[in-house]
Design an enzyme around this catalytic site. Structure first.
Site, PDB file in Angstrom:
ATOM      1  N   PHE A  60     -11.648  22.251  -8.365  1.00 48.48           N
ATOM      2  CA  PHE A  60     -10.654  21.299  -8.857  1.00 48.48           C
ATOM      3  C   PHE A  60     -11.331  19.980  -9.210  1.00 48.48           C
ATOM      4  O   PHE A  60     -12.148  19.461  -8.452  1.00 48.48           O
ATOM      5  CB  PHE A  60      -9.590  21.055  -7.789  1.00 48.48           C
ATOM      6  CG  PHE A  60      -8.643  19.943  -8.130  1.00 48.48           C
ATOM      7  CD1 PHE A  60      -7.512  20.189  -8.883  1.00 48.48           C
ATOM      8  CD2 PHE A  60      -8.892  18.646  -7.715  1.00 48.48           C
ATOM      9  CE1 PHE A  60      -6.641  19.165  -9.203  1.00 48.48           C
ATOM     10  CE2 PHE A  60      -8.032  17.612  -8.034  1.00 48.48           C
ATOM     11  CZ  PHE A  60      -6.900  17.879  -8.786  1.00 48.48           C
ATOM     12  N   ASP A 115       0.849  -1.181   0.000  1.00 45.38           N
ATOM     13  CA  ASP A 115       0.000   0.000   0.000  1.00 45.38           C
ATOM     14  C   ASP A 115       0.889   1.238   0.000  1.00 45.38           C
ATOM     15  O   ASP A 115       2.099   1.158   0.236  1.00 45.38           O
ATOM     16  CB  ASP A 115      -0.896  -0.026   1.234  1.00 45.38           C
ATOM     17  CG  ASP A 115      -1.802   1.178   1.321  1.00 45.38           C
ATOM     18  OD1 ASP A 115      -2.380   1.559   0.291  1.00 45.38           O
ATOM     19  OD2 ASP A 115      -1.923   1.758   2.416  1.00 45.38           O
ATOM     20  N   LEU A 154      42.162 -17.630  -0.576  1.00 43.51           N
ATOM     21  CA  LEU A 154      41.252 -18.674  -0.121  1.00 43.51           C
ATOM     22  C   LEU A 154      40.548 -19.331  -1.311  1.00 43.51           C
ATOM     23  O   LEU A 154      40.351 -20.541  -1.349  1.00 43.51           O
ATOM     24  CB  LEU A 154      40.217 -18.064   0.835  1.00 43.51           C
ATOM     25  CG  LEU A 154      39.342 -19.053   1.623  1.00 43.51           C
ATOM     26  CD1 LEU A 154      40.205 -19.895   2.540  1.00 43.51           C
ATOM     27  CD2 LEU A 154      38.285 -18.304   2.406  1.00 43.51           C
ATOM     28  N   ALA A 160       7.512   0.871 -16.422  1.00 46.66           N
ATOM     29  CA  ALA A 160       6.604   0.949 -15.278  1.00 46.66           C
ATOM     30  C   ALA A 160       5.186   0.964 -15.820  1.00 46.66           C
ATOM     31  O   ALA A 160       4.841   1.792 -16.668  1.00 46.66           O
ATOM     32  CB  ALA A 160       6.888   2.202 -14.447  1.00 46.66           C
ATOM     33  N   THR A 174      -0.344   4.885   1.206  1.00 47.04           N
ATOM     34  CA  THR A 174      -0.596   5.817   2.291  1.00 47.04           C
ATOM     35  C   THR A 174      -0.403   5.142   3.638  1.00 47.04           C
ATOM     36  O   THR A 174      -1.046   4.140   3.943  1.00 47.04           O
ATOM     37  CB  THR A 174      -2.027   6.369   2.188  1.00 47.04           C
ATOM     38  OG1 THR A 174      -2.225   6.902   0.889  1.00 47.04           O
ATOM     39  CG2 THR A 174      -2.261   7.443   3.229  1.00 47.04           C
ATOM     40  N   GLY A 203      -5.406   3.156  -3.150  1.00 49.58           N
ATOM     41  CA  GLY A 203      -6.679   3.759  -3.502  1.00 49.58           C
ATOM     42  C   GLY A 203      -6.549   5.214  -3.882  1.00 49.58           C
ATOM     43  O   GLY A 203      -7.555   5.873  -4.170  1.00 49.58           O
ATOM     44  N   THR A 258      -9.811   0.283 -15.160  1.00 51.67           N
ATOM     45  CA  THR A 258      -9.198  -0.635 -16.113  1.00 51.67           C
ATOM     46  C   THR A 258      -9.154  -2.049 -15.544  1.00 51.67           C
ATOM     47  O   THR A 258      -9.412  -3.024 -16.264  1.00 51.67           O
ATOM     48  CB  THR A 258      -7.777  -0.165 -16.458  1.00 51.67           C
ATOM     49  OG1 THR A 258      -7.834   1.165 -16.980  1.00 51.67           O
ATOM     50  CG2 THR A 258      -7.135  -1.078 -17.478  1.00 51.67           C
ATOM     51  N   ILE A 264       1.174   1.430 -15.203  1.00 53.18           N
ATOM     52  CA  ILE A 264       0.222   2.086 -14.319  1.00 53.18           C
ATOM     53  C   ILE A 264      -1.175   1.589 -14.688  1.00 53.18           C
ATOM     54  O   ILE A 264      -1.570   1.679 -15.854  1.00 53.18           O
ATOM     55  CB  ILE A 264       0.295   3.618 -14.431  1.00 53.18           C
ATOM     56  CG1 ILE A 264       1.750   4.095 -14.446  1.00 53.18           C
ATOM     57  CG2 ILE A 264      -0.485   4.267 -13.309  1.00 53.18           C
ATOM     58  CD1 ILE A 264       2.530   3.762 -13.202  1.00 53.18           C
TER      59      ILE A 264
END
Length: 1320
Positions: free
Chosen positions: A568, A423, A1119, A759, A425, A707, A766, A761
């Site tokens: 926003f 996770d 050795l 990477a 957060t 999340g 999806t 995402i």
């Protein structure tokens, strides 16, 4: 649960099967204030109950086929005459094993129970059925109870919000435990219940007979449907969105915005009242959890396979020996008078005797299956768990938290992890936003090395009147203090509270004598960090009213009227406010992503400053910081008056409201001037990047399942070192009309073309699409072979599904780590679940197999304890099989001398307690104290993780090699012992001993050999290993000495006649016996030593341990030359060179934008700003006018002016979403607008808002295609073209730069595409 309104076959278990289950047609009824006695809020994560412990425990134990084998063998030994070792030879050890396992399971389950009790015994205030308020345990809550939750406490059950201490019954909650998001969310009660803000009012409401009807409990976190039926006696306004029912109640619709789920935490709200609708195991949080699973490690499964193979070997040997026995009787019955067979003729019942012989030999040789291995494994795992818990290097003194082991049978699995799914957060981050750096007017301020932002440079610039950066810095700080949704709260003393409020500051700045102590409440941690840094720099946000904000600069208070709030959203990626300053000046402040701000910059912006700022932004992003761009501009009264009616008409539109608002915002958010860029660090936990880097070097792939939003997840991927700078990033998202399979193929082909590590995402939508259309092999192959995977916007069930998908398709173990209740399902689905315990909730750590205080301790848990536990357990298993096979070899060898009968060569008691007393300590020392490498070396060099990660180190091939080796050593040992004593004469006077005299001598030699073998088998021959073997030998001598004394009462005589005393006597009085013992013990040990020397000398392939211990930066030590001469010679001839590092692939510069803000919430951002007046104490339950109705009534009363003939008939307020005959007041053009039109340059023709607004949509598109912004000219500017100046800014060569299309945030607009004038 309360009684249902109709019969239904609803099952919570069935509701958990799908995330997108349709709303059930049936509802449940919850009488408010009347608790249902059949319900409770008790939550348990334990595995057993008192009533069902024995049945479930036995069921799980006998799912293990080995225990079934031992039970069968034990039953065989109970029949008279079948076992020569006695009736308790197998049943006794089996019962002992079950008892030890039961004690271990009870111990671990009790720890879960005590942890659950801490949660269940938290207190909450409720209204009882008798109308009294009491503080009770969480577990005493029932459906229908009205509860009061106070600030900074967890919500005990799923509640329907009634009222709160905030205006309009709003409440802030933190849902990091549920969905992992760090930003606060807002829930709001109904208007009809918002006025019940005292306990007396709540009592009245509870006595009214009101009822909540809602859907049955299900696992959907973001969906809730219900109805609140309020008694007509409580409804004073029947027009508040209610529907009157036949029984006289008024019904109000309930949605997810009214539900506060269990596990969320109340923040920035003094108190709330709510009704329990779901409690205990039926809460949404608990329905997302799965039942505590029974997990088995890879070694447990391998032990089962080994035992099955040993059982087959046992049957093969016993059948073969029975055949030999039958043949011996048939051939020698004439001369063997002592056998109960006829000398001649056919043997009657041959089959019967054959079966009896087979069963007898099974009872004799059952030691081939080491039943004691299970007891040993249970004990060493408990001691290994104790070692993990007592590791001081995994102790967090800040929270006084140490590592906890709740499932010790998975200790060795910690060393086999190939995929780690974690996770974000609270697991990787600390949920703290720290303002680190900024760029203002092309100059960078702050340092990445400082813990807090150094404001001295900005303060110095502000103190110089002639500074060229001063005005821009003032605009920058003003935007930080004004453009946000933060609410201030003043803490005044009691005598100051009663004083009348000072009058509002006038439109001009006024002096003030100081400010009260302020506390900021914010739903966005990013905004909170920005407002705090503005306060640190002297721009103090002090007051918010429904229509304005007041900031304090020095001793001057400045008022800004908030005219419009442009919210926003993820599509807009920006937030803006239109304000009126004290001098009647109108301005718009906008903050957001660089892709949203830079394309909207004015062509008049300083090109060099923009290039320099963009370079700084890229630097901030490369450090993993969350960046925001800030822009502003002045607005004329005419432009605003023309735009405002259309905007507020869009706010009240009944259809396409969101699209219309976004379109109107596009018209005003343009021609901005760039003020600067902020860089906020989403503070990672200490040591996270280093830990992830070490884990990846250990060949462990790390995935993030969160999340949170897409941008935030990507940002953490960069800052945590999960996404390397050279890695290409691909977002798995379907195009319109594209199937999931085509989407995967398209993205995978793009990644293949890019080359290098990638990477991937993936967002929750999806993943849902992939699940609905079916997971394909192409997706599995693509996801498992990329560098890393980040899944965002995941529900708890999607996290668990992804873990199960990875677990199903890899040859290795998976681990999941999280800290919140939303991670429980993922933790339980993984092979190993690890919880973060500490400051936040304990739900994840309670359900996890292991709990640690911080993510950085995972490095030591896996790389040190995981490797050691796996290697130690592997050695214990192989050694246990070895010592039992050596014993079996001795017993089988004696069968040749005993006419293939079941007569044991050794004392039956010795055979029975062989594993429990005489060779019990060596496997324990191997399993607890042996070291394959020093712990510091294991932690420092991640490549050593391959010692345990590679499953070939513990496979059936290795078992067969160990099996053949033990048979060889056992036969050599038995051959020497029986061969030297075959003549039976042991004393010089001709006296011979009995069978057990020889047997005890062999037993002593066997005990000596097996215990010395344990010393040679250990990697680290320590004092503890030697002590364990020496103690076992000493125990044998002590036991047999006292046994001989007890059996031989007349031990005063010189010549004892008991076999036990005879054996002790001859071992210390006859020189030949110690010599034989020495030869028998030394011969197999010599074979062991020679084998090791040959293996170390001529083995062509070096092990991982050899590489680390004998090779340092391609330098060969003496050795290595001594012990591996052939390997050294071949490497010298071939000229081996270290592999080349992969070349980094080209990667576009990333912006680092991330912003935590709840969107499409219960209360939108505009209404939130209008809800508070910090000049007066908060009035709980007060209604609030929304942004949609705040000024629209005033706008509609505006008297339209006469239309200008020069202006087209289409009003400026009309947008592509409105009909041509839309009844919206027209805003005519003014003479000033015409003058601006005549004098504006052609290249910037669209800068006139009136002309732009009056053009038809198609004409607008054509015009926008002919224009460009400064962003398109500088976005491709290379950082190396900028040079530093003395004042910290940058210089860049002037001239035209190649323009290209960039961000397209609005679906209804297109970006300007033309060359930037050279004078820009």
């Amino acid at each position: 649960m309360a009684a249902r309104t109709r019969d239904t076959d609803f099952s919570p278990a069935r509701a958990m099967s799908e995330d997108t289950k349709d709303v059930a047609s049936d509802f449940i009824s919850v009488p408010i204030g009347q608790p249902n006695p059949k319900t409770n809020n008790h939550v348990s994560t334990t595995k057993y109950s008192i009533l069902w412990f024995v049945p479930r425990f036995l069921f799980e134990q006998f799912q293990n086929l080995v225990n079934v084998f031992f039970l069968i063998i034990g039953i065989i030994t109970l029949f008279p005459g079948l076992s020569s070792l006695g009736k308790s030879g197998t049943i006794g050890p089996l019962l002992f094993i079950l008892a030890v396992s039961a004690v271990k399971e009870i111990y671990e389950d009790l720890r879960r129970h005590f942890s659950d009790r801490k949660v269940n015994r938290r207190f909450v205030r409720i209204l009882t059925a008798k109308g009294a308020w009491e503080d009770v345990y969480w577990s005493k809550l029932k459906v229908g109870h009205i509860v009061k939750v106070v600030n900074n406490t967890f919500v005990p059950a799923d509640l329907v919000l009634l009222s709160s201490s905030e205006p309009a019954a709003m409440a802030y909650i933190e849902t990091a435990n549920l969905d992992g998001e760090s930003n606060l969310k807002i829930r709001q009660g109904l208007t009809v219940t918002s006025s019940y803000v005292t306990e007396g009012m709540i009592e009245t409401f509870a006595a009214s007979g009101s009822v909540i009807r809602c859907e049955p409990p299900d696992c959907r976190l973001y969906e809730f449907t219900g109805v609140l039926d309020v008694s007509k006696s409580l409804v004073h306004d029947e027009s508040g969105g209610s529907v009157k029912t036949e029984n006289g109640f008024f019904s109000y619709a309930l949605s997810n915005g009214h539900l506060i789920p269990r596990g969320s935490k109340l923040k920035n709200t003094d108190w709330i009242y709510g009704v329990v609708v779901y409690a205990g195991k039926q809460t949404k949080l608990m329905l997302n959890n799965t039942r505590t699973p029974t997990k088995r490690s890879f070694i447990d499964n391998m032990v089962n396979y080994i035992m099955t193979m040993q059982f087959g070997l046992l049957l093969l040997i016993c059948t073969s020996v029975a055949i030999m026995s039958t043949h011996f009787i048939h051939e020698h019955r004439a001369g063997s008078w002592y056998l109960d067979y006829k000398p001649e003729g056919k043997i009657l019942s041959a089959r019967k005797y054959f079966i009896i012989y087979v069963l007898s030999f099974i009872a004799l040789l059952n030691g081939i299956m080491p039943i004691s291995l299970y007891v040993t494994l249970e004990m060493i795992r408990i001691m290994q768990a104790k070692t993990i818990e007592d590791d001081v290097l995994m102790y967090d003194d800040r929270t006084d938290t140490r590592a906890l082991v709740r499932r010790s049978n998975l200790n060795e699995t910690l060393g086999q992890i190939k995929y780690l799914l974690c996770d974000k957060t609270g697991t990787l981050t600390e949920n703290k936003m720290v303002f680190k750096m900024c760029s203002i007017n092309g100059r960078r301020f702050g340092s990445k090395d400082s813990e807090i932002f150094d404001s001295s440079e900005i303060s110095e610039e502000l103190s110089h009147d002639g500074s060229k950066h001063r005005s821009t810095i003032e605009d920058f700080l003003t935007m930080l203090a004004v453009c946000h949704t933060v609410v201030p709260e003043k803490h005044n003393s009691a005598n100051e509270t009663d004083k009348p409020e000072k009058p509002e500051p006038s439109n001009t700045p006024t002096e003030t004598g100081g400010s009260a102590e302020l506390t900021y409440h914010a739903s966005s941690p990013d905004e909170l960090a920005l407002v705090k840094i503005a306060r640190q720099l002297g721009y103090i946000f002090t007051t918010r009213t429904p229509e304005s904000v007041i900031i304090e600069v020095g001793e001057v208070k400045i008022k800004y009227d908030i005219l419009a709030v442009l919210e926003f959203t993820s599509d807009r990626k920006r937030m803006g406010v239109v304000v009126r300053m004290g001098n009647k000046r109108l301005r718009i402040f906008v903050k957001g992503a660089d892709s949203a701000i830079l394309p909207r910059l004015s062509a008049d912006c300083d090109r060099e400053m923009v290039v320099s700022t963009l370079n700084h932004l890229r630097q901030f992003a490369s450090l993993g910081y969350r960046t925001l761009c800030l822009g502003c501009r002045d607005i004329t009264e005419e432009e605003y008056n023309a735009w405002e009616p259309a905007y507020y008409a869009a706010c009240t539109a009944m259809d396409n409201r969101r699209a219309k608002i976004d379109f109107q915002a596009e018209l005003i958010e343009k021609d901005l001037f760039l003020a600067g860029v902020t860089a906020i660090e989403d503070k990672l936990q200490f040591g996270v990047p280093e830990t992830i880097a070490r884990l990846r070097e250990s060949n462990i792939k790390v995935w993030i399942l969160t999340g949170d939003k897409l941008e935030t997840a990507i940002n953490i991927g960069h800052s945590s070192n999960l996404i390397k700078p050279h890695m290409s990033t691909f977002v798995l998202a379907a195009k319109p009309g594209e199937s999931a399979n085509d989407m995967v193929r398209r993205v995978s082909s793009e990644a293949e073309v890019a080359g290098g590590d990638a990477a991937l995402i993936i967002d929750g939508e999806t993943m849902q699409k992939l699940v609905e259309e079916g997971i394909t092999y192409e997706f599995v192959y693509f996801a498992l072979n990329v560098g890393c995977v980040i899944c965002c916007r995941c529900t708890p069930r999607q996290k668990a599904a992804m873990v199960r998908l990875v677990r199903k398709h890899i040859d290795g173990a998976t681990a999941a780590i999280g800290d919140g209740a939303n991670d429980v399902a993922m933790i339980q689905a993984a092979d190993v679940g690890i919880g973060i315990s500490g400051e936040e909730g304990m739900q994840a750590s309670l359900a996890a197999d292991y709990a640690i205080a911080q993510f950085r301790y995972l490095r030591r848990l896996l790389l040190v304890h995981g490797v050691l536990c796996h290697v130690r357990t592997k050695k214990t298993v192989f050694y246990s099989v070895y010592k039992n096979m050596v014993l079996a070899s001795v017993l089988i060898s004696f069968l040749y001398f005993s006419g293939w009968s079941d007569t044991p060569a050794l004392d039956p008691i010795y055979v029975q307690v062989y594993n429990l007393l005489f060779v019990a300590l060596p496997p324990m020392s191997l399993g607890v104290y042996d070291l394959c490498a020093p712990p510091d070396t294991l932690e420092r060099d991640p490549k050593l993780y391959a010692l345990s990660q590679d499953r070939m180190n513990f496979s059936m091939r290795e078992h067969i090699k160990n099996l053949l080796t033990s048979l060889l050593h056992g036969l050599v040992f038995a051959g020497i012992m029986f061969g030297t004593m075959r003549h039976e004469q042991l004393w010089s006077d001709g006296h011979i001993g009995g069978i057990y005299t020889y047997g005890n001598v062999v037993a002593f030699a066997l005990t000596l050999f097996v215990n010395i073998k344990a010393i040679t088998y250990a990697d680290d021959i320590s004092a503890l290993t030697i002590f364990a073997s020496a103690t076992s030998i000493f125990v044998y001598l002590i036991v047999y000495y006292f046994r001989a004394l007890l059996m031989h009462v007349d031990f005063i005589n010189v010549e004892p006649r008991d076999d036990n005393m005879d054996s002790l006597w001859i071992m210390f009085t006859t020189p030949s016996i110690p010599l034989v013992i020495l030869i028998a013990v030394s011969a197999p040990l010599l074979i062991i030593i020679v084998t090791k020397v040959v293996k170390n000398t001529y083995k062509q392939r070096r092990s991982t341990l050899d590489k680390v211990a004998w090779q340092e930066e391609s330098k060969v030590t003496d050795l290595e030359r001594l012990f591996q001469p052939l390997t050294y010679l071949l490497s010298t001839i071939k000229g081996d060179k270290p592999p080349k590092e992969p070349q980094p692939t080209a990667q576009l510069a990333r912006s680092g934008f991330a912003f935590s803000q709840e969107e499409n919430g219960t209360v939108n951002q505009a209404d939130l700003i209008r809800a508070y007046d910090s000049r007066v104490p908060k009035q709980a339950g007060t209604p609030v006018d929304s942004e949609r109705s705040q000024r629209y009534s005033q706008i509609c009363r505006l008297k339209p002016q006469a239309p200008d003939p020069k202006v087209q008939s289409t009003p400026s307020s009309v947008d592509p979403f409105d009909a041509p005959d839309s009844p919206i007041p027209k805003a005519p053009a003014t003479k000033k607008d015409d003058d601006q039109k005549q004098h504006s340059p052609p290249a910037n023709e669209n800068s006139n808002p009136q002309q732009t607004a009056q053009k038809k949509p198609k004409e607008k598109e054509k015009e926008k295609e002919k224009t460009t912004s400064v962003f398109e000219s500088v976005v491709d500017a290379k950082p190396k073209t900028a040079t530093k100046t003395k004042d910290g800014g940058t210089d860049s060569p002037k001239g035209k730069l190649k323009s290209h299309p960039e961000d397209n945030d609005s679906p209804k607009t297109s970006e300007k595409k033309s060359e930037l004038p050279s004078s820009a």
